[in-house]
Design a protein around this motif. Structure first.
Motif, PDB file in Angstrom:
ATOM      1  N   UNK A   1     -30.615 -42.367 -16.812  1.00 50.37           N
ATOM      2  CA  UNK A   1     -29.871 -43.331 -16.379  1.00 50.37           C
ATOM      3  C   UNK A   1     -28.948 -44.197 -16.534  1.00 50.37           C
ATOM      4  N   UNK A   2     -27.872 -43.640 -17.689  1.00 52.71           N
ATOM      5  CA  UNK A   2     -26.938 -43.825 -17.893  1.00 52.71           C
ATOM      6  C   UNK A   2     -26.062 -43.636 -17.199  1.00 52.71           C
TER       7      UNK A   2
ATOM      8  N   UNK B   1     -26.527 -41.903 -13.861  1.00 52.87           N
ATOM      9  CA  UNK B   1     -26.844 -42.973 -12.581  1.00 52.87           C
ATOM     10  C   UNK B   1     -25.685 -44.013 -12.216  1.00 52.87           C
ATOM     11  N   UNK B   2     -25.827 -44.588 -13.681  1.00 47.22           N
ATOM     12  CA  UNK B   2     -25.555 -46.805 -14.048  1.00 47.22           C
ATOM     13  C   UNK B   2     -24.036 -45.551 -13.280  1.00 47.22           C
ATOM     14  N   UNK B   3     -23.210 -44.574 -14.800  1.00 46.14           N
ATOM     15  CA  UNK B   3     -21.547 -44.465 -14.043  1.00 46.14           C
ATOM     16  C   UNK B   3     -21.651 -44.518 -12.777  1.00 46.14           C
ATOM     17  N   UNK B   4     -22.436 -42.994 -12.554  1.00 44.66           N
ATOM     18  CA  UNK B   4     -22.295 -42.576 -11.181  1.00 44.66           C
ATOM     19  C   UNK B   4     -22.554 -43.613  -9.965  1.00 44.66           C
ATOM     20  N   UNK B   5     -23.001 -44.501  -9.966  1.00 51.99           N
ATOM     21  CA  UNK B   5     -22.731 -45.156  -8.863  1.00 51.99           C
ATOM     22  C   UNK B   5     -22.573 -46.497  -8.935  1.00 51.99           C
ATOM     23  N   UNK B   6     -20.737 -46.326  -9.732  1.00 48.73           N
ATOM     24  CA  UNK B   6     -19.959 -47.354  -9.647  1.00 48.73           C
ATOM     25  C   UNK B   6     -18.919 -46.968  -9.213  1.00 48.73           C
ATOM     26  N   UNK B   7     -19.444 -45.240  -8.470  1.00 50.23           N
ATOM     27  CA  UNK B   7     -17.822 -44.811  -8.232  1.00 50.23           C
ATOM     28  C   UNK B   7     -16.938 -43.959  -9.268  1.00 50.23           C
ATOM     29  N   UNK B   8     -17.562 -44.427 -10.593  1.00 46.01           N
ATOM     30  CA  UNK B   8     -16.732 -43.285 -11.507  1.00 46.01           C
ATOM     31  C   UNK B   8     -16.962 -41.449 -10.722  1.00 46.01           C
ATOM     32  N   UNK B   9     -16.290 -40.887 -11.337  1.00 47.83           N
ATOM     33  CA  UNK B   9     -16.222 -38.858 -10.963  1.00 47.83           C
ATOM     34  C   UNK B   9     -16.896 -38.548 -11.943  1.00 47.83           C
TER      35      UNK B   9
ATOM     36  N   UNK C   1     -18.643 -41.217 -20.961  1.00 49.35           N
ATOM     37  CA  UNK C   1     -19.991 -42.104 -21.248  1.00 49.35           C
ATOM     38  C   UNK C   1     -20.525 -41.654 -21.789  1.00 49.35           C
TER      39      UNK C   1
ATOM     40  N   UNK D   1     -27.027 -41.580  -3.500  1.00 47.36           N
ATOM     41  CA  UNK D   1     -27.407 -40.586  -5.133  1.00 47.36           C
ATOM     42  C   UNK D   1     -28.237 -39.667  -5.324  1.00 47.36           C
TER      43      UNK D   1
ATOM     44  N   UNK E   1     -17.785 -39.619  -3.985  1.00 50.54           N
ATOM     45  CA  UNK E   1     -16.968 -41.273  -5.601  1.00 50.54           C
ATOM     46  C   UNK E   1     -16.453 -42.493  -4.833  1.00 50.54           C
TER      47      UNK E   1
ATOM     48  N   UNK F   1     -19.464 -44.607  -3.110  1.00 50.20           N
ATOM     49  CA  UNK F   1     -19.916 -45.712  -4.090  1.00 50.20           C
ATOM     50  C   UNK F   1     -19.420 -46.272  -4.775  1.00 50.20           C
ATOM     51  N   UNK F   2     -17.719 -46.211  -4.688  1.00 49.89           N
ATOM     52  CA  UNK F   2     -17.056 -47.620  -4.792  1.00 49.89           C
ATOM     53  C   UNK F   2     -17.366 -48.767  -4.046  1.00 49.89           C
TER      54      UNK F   2
ATOM     55  N   UNK G   1     -30.583 -50.800 -10.149  1.00 51.14           N
ATOM     56  CA  UNK G   1     -31.559 -49.761 -10.241  1.00 51.14           C
ATOM     57  C   UNK G   1     -32.717 -50.751 -11.201  1.00 51.14           C
TER      58      UNK G   1
ATOM     59  N   UNK H   1     -29.824 -50.686 -16.958  1.00 50.40           N
ATOM     60  CA  UNK H   1     -29.331 -49.750 -17.141  1.00 50.40           C
ATOM     61  C   UNK H   1     -28.095 -49.856 -18.337  1.00 50.40           C
TER      62      UNK H   1
ATOM     63  N   UNK I   1     -24.655 -49.934 -20.068  1.00 48.25           N
ATOM     64  CA  UNK I   1     -24.456 -48.653 -21.195  1.00 48.25           C
ATOM     65  C   UNK I   1     -24.434 -48.973 -22.719  1.00 48.25           C
TER      66      UNK I   1
ATOM     67  N   UNK J   1     -11.664 -46.259 -13.277  1.00 54.28           N
ATOM     68  CA  UNK J   1     -10.940 -46.023 -12.028  1.00 54.28           C
ATOM     69  C   UNK J   1     -10.051 -46.299 -11.746  1.00 54.28           C
TER      70      UNK J   1
END
Lengths: 292, 252
Positions: free
Chosen positions: A173-174, A176-184, A192, B55, B81, B84-85, B91, B95, B97, B113
């Motif tokens: 889930x961590x 996914x959270x990062x990817x969903x923020x548009x982080x490469x 992360x 996703x 990428x 998704x921005x 979710x 979740x 960090x 970013x």
């Protein structure tokens, strides 16, 4: 005579308890006895003046000749393990990242498998392999460089496997959270996911450092050993395990004493570093989990 | 009747391995409205919403066919990428960090970013936390770990984190399923606020929730879209027999 059922069950239960207890004793006996004999025989020399800084003694058959010290060997071990870590930590961690985070590709699985096999390869073979490669470069065949390389070959699979396991404990889930923020993906992985796995990675590096600092076999035909302080990366270099190996076989009692002193020092150093860094890793983990 | 279309799927089919989880879904999401997706477990509603910001493809052995148009442009021919921005996601389970403070969670998208001046990031964190109705509860402790928050607060933190990236669309995949009723109410009120600025798509297994928060509702069954209508029409005058059976609790 036939046991009736409950008596038989109790008898079995007690026997198993006794048996497991005996196994605990058998498992702990070597460790306790090593520490005990090293302390008894090495304790005296270890606390002699200059033992940690003086150079090792030459063979000496006179009863009263000086014991002298293990300075170059402490220095050499630190240099060799440091050099090996400089190579093994980045390589091992990056290989583990590939194996864990890009696992769907076949190469990822191949890396974990290779690391598993390499962990089981006898360390003398690592030394022989490095020697076999560098024998064609006589100016550095016996040197700190080849010694460091041989130790790094021992460390890389350990770092790789433990880092991979640590990365796997980071919940998906961590990611996914990062990817969903548009982080490469690579930023999410390095900044992360890897950060979340840091306590586990540190434990793996520690394990590898412990293992490497006690290895003599891979250094036999690489670092070679020396009675002198470090004098260049292309020169043979001293190491504690090599000194112990050499002097334990020596017929001269002053050298045997030094071997015991070095044994006790190595044991104590590993123990202290281990406990101290575990404490720090534990604190790091707690801090990151928000309990600090 | 419907306003401008912000997001639109065209004949979308998504696979896990060889098995399609959703088939041939064409659906339009109106700008700055809340659209709910309902349906029984396993009907593909989560798979569908995960296709809307690419996703779905982050899981191994997955594949998507068809198009998803954001302002008329197919997101499947863009860099995921960047997609998704513009299309954020919240979710099922909160979740945050765990290794980061509240502040660092919310500012993650901005910090990772590209480079932004410190006061710009600070302002974005405050604004996002306010939008997520969390600011008043955390303003004195933004440097404490995100894990010190309650479950409901963590979910609002995740919403704030998504908003800080400045998206145009917000996808929510059963955002209340791990929360208690009070926390659920807060999130639902929040959704009502968010639609002023964002296009919201929410997957929910809770029919009352769909009825409360959504302007439009889509009913999914066995990987297919059965019916899509303004929420009131769907619940009061369903056109399909399946929809009627589902909302009256005869299966699902």
């Amino acid at each position: 005579m036939r046991f009736d059922r409950p008596a038989r069950r109790k008898f079995l239960s007690h026997s198993i308890a006794v048996l497991t207890g005996l196994c605990v004793v058998a498992a702990l006996y070597p460790l306790v006895s090593i520490i005990y004999s090293a302390a008894i025989r090495g304790g005296g020399v270890l606390f002699q003046v200059r033992f940690l800084t003086a150079v090792p003694p030459n063979a000496c058959s006179v009863v009263q000749c000086a014991t002298v010290g293990i300075g170059p060997d402490i220095e050499g071990t630190v240099i060799l393990v440091g050099l090996a870590s400089l190579i093994a930590v980045p390589v091992g961690v990056l290989a583990a990242i590939f194996a864990s985070e890009y696992r769907s590709r076949g190469l990822g699985r191949a890396i974990s498998f290779t690391a598993d096999v390499l962990t089981g390869v006898p360390s003398i073979i690592m030394g022989a392999f490095i020697f076999g490669y560098f024998v064609y470069y006589p100016s550095i065949t016996y040197s700190a460089i080849t010694g460091g390389l041989a130790l790094s070959a021992i460390m890389i699979p350990i770092v790789t496997r433990t880092t991979e396991e640590a990365l796997r404990t980071v919940p998906n889930s961590i990611r996914e959270a990062a990817l969903a923020l548009g982080i490469s993906k690579w930023k999410a992985t390095l900044r992360i996911v890897l950060v979340a796995a840091l306590p586990g990675v540190a434990t793996g590096v520690l394990l590898a450092v412990m293992r490497a600092s006690g290895e003599a076999a891979p250094l036999l035909f690489t670092a070679l050993g020396s009675n002198l302080y470090f004098h260049g990366f292309n020169q043979p270099v001293a190491a504690l395990p090599l000194l112990i190996y050499d002097f334990a076989l020596s017929p001269y009692s002053n050298q045997q004493k030094v071997a015991w002193g070095a044994t006790l020092f190595l044991l104590a150093a590993i123990l202290i570093v281990n406990v101290a860094s575990r404490y720090m890793i534990h604190r790091l983990g707690r801090q990151m989990a928000g309990g600090a | 009747m419907m306003g401008a279309v912000k997001l639109k799927s065209e004949q979308l089919t998504a696979y896990y391995g060889e098995k399609p989880a959703i088939r041939d879904i064409s659906l339009e999401f109106p700008d700055r409205r809340v659209t709910a997706i309902i349906g029984p477990s396993g009907c593909g509603k989560s798979t569908f919403i995960r296709c809307l910001n690419r996703m779905h493809e982050t899981a191994p052995r997955t594949r998507v066919e068809g198009k998803v148009l954001l302002d008329g442009e197919d997101i499947y021919s863009e860099d995921p990428v960047r997609v998704r921005r513009r299309i954020g996601m919240v979710f099922q389970k909160p979740n945050p960090f765990a290794t980061m403070s509240i502040y660092n969670n919310v500012s993650a998208a901005l910090r990772f970013n590209g480079r932004h001046p410190r006061d710009y990031v600070d302002a974005a964190v405050v604004r996002s936390l306010q939008q997520a109705a969390l600011w008043d509860e955390v303003k004195d402790r933004v440097d404490t770990p995100a894990t010190s928050l309650s479950g409901g607060q963590q979910q609002r933190l995740c919403i704030a984190r998504a908003l800080a990236a400045n998206p145009e669309v917000l996808l929510m995949d059963e955002p209340c399923s791990a929360l208690d009723p009070l926390a659920t109410t807060k999130i639902e009120e929040l959704i009502g606020q968010l639609k002023k600025d964002y296009t919201v798509v929410i997957v929910t297994h809770n029919l009352q929730q769909a009825a409360r928060v959504a302007d439009y509702t889509a009913f999914f069954y066995l990987g297919g879209l059965i019916e899509f209508a303004p929420t009131e029409d769907l619940f009061e005058r369903p056109r399909e027999r399946l929809t009627e059976q589902y909302i009256t609790g005869r299966f699902g």
